[in-house]
Design a protein around this motif. Structure first.
Motif, PDB file in Angstrom:
ATOM      1  N   ASN A   1       3.998  10.440  -6.622  1.00  0.00           N
ATOM      2  CA  ASN A   1       5.217  10.793  -7.351  1.00  0.00           C
ATOM      3  C   ASN A   1       4.968  10.917  -8.847  1.00  0.00           C
ATOM      4  N   GLY A   2       4.116  10.038  -9.359  1.00  0.00           N
ATOM      5  CA  GLY A   2       3.782  10.125 -10.779  1.00  0.00           C
ATOM      6  C   GLY A   2       3.104  11.440 -11.118  1.00  0.00           C
ATOM      7  N   GLU A   3       2.197  11.881 -10.251  1.00  0.00           N
ATOM      8  CA  GLU A   3       1.539  13.169 -10.462  1.00  0.00           C
ATOM      9  C   GLU A   3       2.553  14.306 -10.427  1.00  0.00           C
TER      10      GLU A   3
ATOM     11  N   HIS B   1      12.619   2.286  -6.165  1.00  0.00           N
ATOM     12  CA  HIS B   1      11.206   2.281  -6.565  1.00  0.00           C
ATOM     13  C   HIS B   1      10.711   3.704  -6.817  1.00  0.00           C
ATOM     14  N   GLU B   2      11.063   4.629  -5.927  1.00  0.00           N
ATOM     15  CA  GLU B   2      10.656   6.018  -6.130  1.00  0.00           C
ATOM     16  C   GLU B   2      11.348   6.624  -7.347  1.00  0.00           C
ATOM     17  N   ILE B   3      12.624   6.327  -7.505  1.00  0.00           N
ATOM     18  CA  ILE B   3      13.377   6.876  -8.639  1.00  0.00           C
ATOM     19  C   ILE B   3      12.769   6.435  -9.963  1.00  0.00           C
ATOM     20  N   GLU B   4      12.370   5.177 -10.040  1.00  0.00           N
ATOM     21  CA  GLU B   4      11.826   4.642 -11.285  1.00  0.00           C
ATOM     22  C   GLU B   4      10.506   5.301 -11.675  1.00  0.00           C
ATOM     23  N   ILE B   5       9.818   5.894 -10.724  1.00  0.00           N
ATOM     24  CA  ILE B   5       8.569   6.592 -11.032  1.00  0.00           C
ATOM     25  C   ILE B   5       8.843   7.959 -11.645  1.00  0.00           C
TER      26      ILE B   5
ATOM     27  N   VAL C   1       0.833  -1.199   0.000  1.00  0.00           N
ATOM     28  CA  VAL C   1       0.000   0.000   0.000  1.00  0.00           C
ATOM     29  C   VAL C   1       0.868   1.249   0.000  1.00  0.00           C
ATOM     30  N   TYR C   2       1.885   1.256   0.858  1.00  0.00           N
ATOM     31  CA  TYR C   2       2.734   2.443   0.924  1.00  0.00           C
ATOM     32  C   TYR C   2       3.433   2.682  -0.409  1.00  0.00           C
ATOM     33  N   ARG C   3       3.945   1.635  -0.987  1.00  0.00           N
ATOM     34  CA  ARG C   3       4.624   1.773  -2.280  1.00  0.00           C
ATOM     35  C   ARG C   3       3.650   2.245  -3.364  1.00  0.00           C
ATOM     36  N   ASP C   4       2.443   1.710  -3.360  1.00  0.00           N
ATOM     37  CA  ASP C   4       1.455   2.105  -4.370  1.00  0.00           C
ATOM     38  C   ASP C   4       1.054   3.569  -4.208  1.00  0.00           C
TER      39      ASP C   4
END
Length: 688
Positions: A136-138, A236-240, A127-130
């Motif tokens: 981050n995408g926004e 994971h955050e970087i890839e977004i 959930v946290y990752r999603d």
């Protein structure tokens, strides 16, 4: 030696700025407007923004508010100010914790935390990752091409661990991938001890105060896993955010969290960032030189992680609010301490924070702007002066540090040596040991990198590995080849003891370093504070030196296996036995210090001789007063020498025959530099 490209080609200057939190001041539009005027007056060109803004950006699940950030970034662009835009995962909003309690961490006691603090979240939680991926995408789609944005600031000071079932499952999967079979794991962890053998993967749990703590292989692998999991989350955050503008450099700010292997984390970043908060003026003797060396060591570590300039992302322009006693910087110290980072490879000076918070835990933490809200303060003038000086250092941006000496600093060695339950459980002092050796280079003004035992050593002339307790056979062979090919290697007591899974090397210590060092360590003991010993250098072997130095805390009793004794113990039943040795191997030589020497003078004198033998160049050919250091950056044609005085007294440094000019004025520096208390000079010369 060519320059490195600037961190952001659109802004090829020294960066100067602070953490900025406009969301705290949304009800005060006059303050936000005034901030822009004051930022320019303080010679600031960059702000980090959005670090803890999740609740402002997403006040409830799926409802986003970007208008305030639109206005702020547009205002930055209109006023010539740039931004590192942060992803806000450092602290989660209350609605997230309430609706999805699984995002909250579980402690080692297996109790789930309540909402609060920061970094109180589970890296494994789907959930946290999603949720952070959506936000981050926004952000990336909206701002990655904004003219004010010059880079991504991922989260904030990663650290901590979670022991929930998600993390337990991920840990077991990590172990399965590493070991393949339970048989291999049981051997690596030596689980036959105390009948700890595992017969199924599900039996394995993370260390717990009310459970397992005595299987050192488990403890070490848990720390490695937590580090890898944290890095995977950062990735994971970087890839977004990266795909929306691959040209934006990505960083995350580090703050010596012992639980993360920064050498591995740096591989995922475009640029390393560091948060520095030295406790200046803390000692009763008013002696800041040890702290200055400690701080410099971490700057050199940050520069070494990627072998290029880093960012000083946070520092305080005045005092902190978390020290036992919060001292103000004495006149000159802000400029000196800020430029210390630049001397060791930083291409920025940034602060926490721009404006003091009005409430909560950091309302008294130092800031560029006090609660008075105006520029008529000593701190603001100090900050503006640093900004003005940085504005004149454009030619230094991207320059390199020509280090031919290195110190080995491995995270897993650090973890293992502290968990050893060995000769000195009352204080093994691993970091202090590293600092003792580093400080000699610092006092001598010799550039030094901090590297890992798996790194390529061939570019160095001298490598020191203090207290290299954990070392694999492979890395031992790497060091052996370094010496055989002409390098100088230095090691100390409590080295070569265990392998990569924390099993003791068989056949005699120092294990895979035994042939390199030419010694066998038969016994080692810890010394009480009341115990006194010393070492006496043998003049016929040790550079003509016949001096005695105090030793304490640890003593290693060794036999010579090809090495020669340069010094012997002074007292106890092992008086006269080797305490400092040299072994010639191939084209090089290896030294072993068998005890912890108390005297700083020993390390300075010893390394001065080793440096001369190895052909290491100092930043300046001058005898520097204690507490004064010289550091060098170069573009291959010009050397930029930062001469820094960390003492409360004026100091004079004679210049050698080379021609120096002041970087600020272009005027000749003459034959000596006069440095006021906490003063510095930046001079240039033609590269040697």
């Amino acid at each position: 030696m060519a320059k490195h490209p600037p961190i952001q080609p659109r802004l090829p200057v020294m960066l100067h700025g602070a953490d900025y939190n406009p969301e705290q001041w949304s009800a005060y539009p006059e303050i936000l407007k005034e901030d822009l005027r004051l930022m320019k007056l303080a010679n600031c060109n960059v702000m980090s923004i959005g670090i803890f803004s999740w609740a402002k950006l997403e006040p409830e699940e799926g409802r986003f508010d970007f208008e305030w950030l639109d206005r702020q970034l547009d205002a930055f662009a209109e006023n010539g100010i740039h931004a590192f835009l942060a992803t806000p995962s450092g602290a989660r909003p209350a609605w997230l914790s309430r609706k999805y309690p699984e995002v909250l961490r579980v402690g080692a006691n297996r109790v789930r935390n309540l909402h609060g603090l920061r970094h109180n979240h589970c890296w494994s939680s789907p959930v946290y990752r999603d949720r952070i991926a959506i936000l981050n995408g926004e952000l990336a789609r909206r701002y990655a091409l904004h003219p004010a944005v010059i880079g991504w600031h991922i989260s904030n000071e990663f650290g901590g661990e979670c022991h929930c079932e998600y993390c337990q499952t991920a840990f077991r999967q990590w172990l399965m991938k590493k070991y393949g079979t339970l048989e291999a794991l049981n051997h690596a962890w030596w689980t036959t001890f105390w009948s700890h053998t595992y017969t199924s993967w599900e039996q394995i749990e993370s260390p717990a105060p009310h459970g397992e703590t005595q299987v050192h292989g488990l403890n070490l692998d848990w720390k490695r896993f937590v580090s890898d999991l944290t890095i995977a989350y950062c990735k994971h955050e970087i890839e977004i955010v990266r795909p929306c503008n691959p040209e934006l450099p990505i960083t995350t700010n580090m703050h010596m969290t012992e639980g993360i292997d920064y050498r591995k984390l740096a591989r995922e970043l475009d640029v390393v960032s560091w948060d520095a908060y030295p406790e200046w003026h803390y000692t009763e003797e008013n002696d800041d030189t040890r702290l200055a060396a400690w701080t410099a060591m971490h700057y050199d570590l940050m520069r070494s992680l990627k072998g290029k300039p880093f960012l000083l992302m946070e520092s305080t322009p005045s005092l902190t609010n978390w020290q036992s006693v919060s001292k103000l910087k004495r006149p000159g110290m802000h400029k000196l301490s800020s430029l210390q980072a630049v001397a060791h490879g930083a291409d920025s000076v940034q602060y926490f924070q721009w404006r003091k918070s009005r409430g909560s835990s950091e309302k008294f933490h130092g800031a560029v702007l006090d609660h008075s809200g105006h520029e008529n303060t000593r701190v603001f003038r100090d900050v503006a002066e640093v900004g003005r000086l940085l504005g004149g250092l454009k030619e230094v941006v991207g320059t390199a540090t020509p280090a031919k000496a290195a110190i080995v600093f491995d995270w897993d060695n650090r973890w293992a040596v502290k968990d050893a339950q060995g000769i000195r459980n009352s204080g093994i002092r691993y970091e202090e040991t590293v600092l003792q050796h580093y400080r000699a280079f610092w006092e001598l003004g010799i550039p030094v990198d901090l590297v890992g035992s798996e790194d390529d050593l061939s570019g160095y002339k001298l490598v020191a590995a203090p207290m290299l307790y954990l070392i694999s056979e492979e890395n031992g062979k790497r060091i052996e080849r370094f010496v055989e090919e002409g390098g100088t290697f230095v090691s100390t007591y409590w080295s070569g003891i265990v392998n990569e899974t924390d099993l003791c090397h068989l056949g005699g210590f120092p294990g895979p370093l035994r042939r390199t060092l030419g010694i066998w360590s038969e016994e080692a003991e810890g010394l009480h504070a009341r115990d006194r010993n010393g070492i006496l250098l043998r003049p016929e072997a040790a550079w003509g030196m016949a001096e005695e130095y105090a030793a304490h805390e640890i003593a290693d009793l060794i036999h010579l296996e090809g090495a020669e004794a340069l010094a012997v113990y002074v007292s106890d039943f092992y008086a006269g036995q080797p305490a400092l040795t040299r072994n010639r191997l191939g084209k090089g030589q290896a030294y072993y210090l068998a005890t912890r020497v108390r005297d700083l003078a020993f390390y300075i004198e010893w390394y001065a001789r080793l440096a001369e033998e190895a052909g290491l160049a100092r930043a300046m050919n001058a005898d520097l007063p204690q507490g004064v250091t010289a550091q060098i950056r170069t573009d291959g044609e010009l050397d930029y020498v930062f001469v820094q005085n960390f003492t409360p007294s004026e100091q004079t440094v004679p210049l050698d025959s080379e021609s120096y000019t002041y970087v600020e004025s272009g005027q000749s520096a003459g034959d000596r530099l006069r440095l006021p208390a906490y003063g510095l000079a930046i001079v240039r010369r033609a590269t040697r």
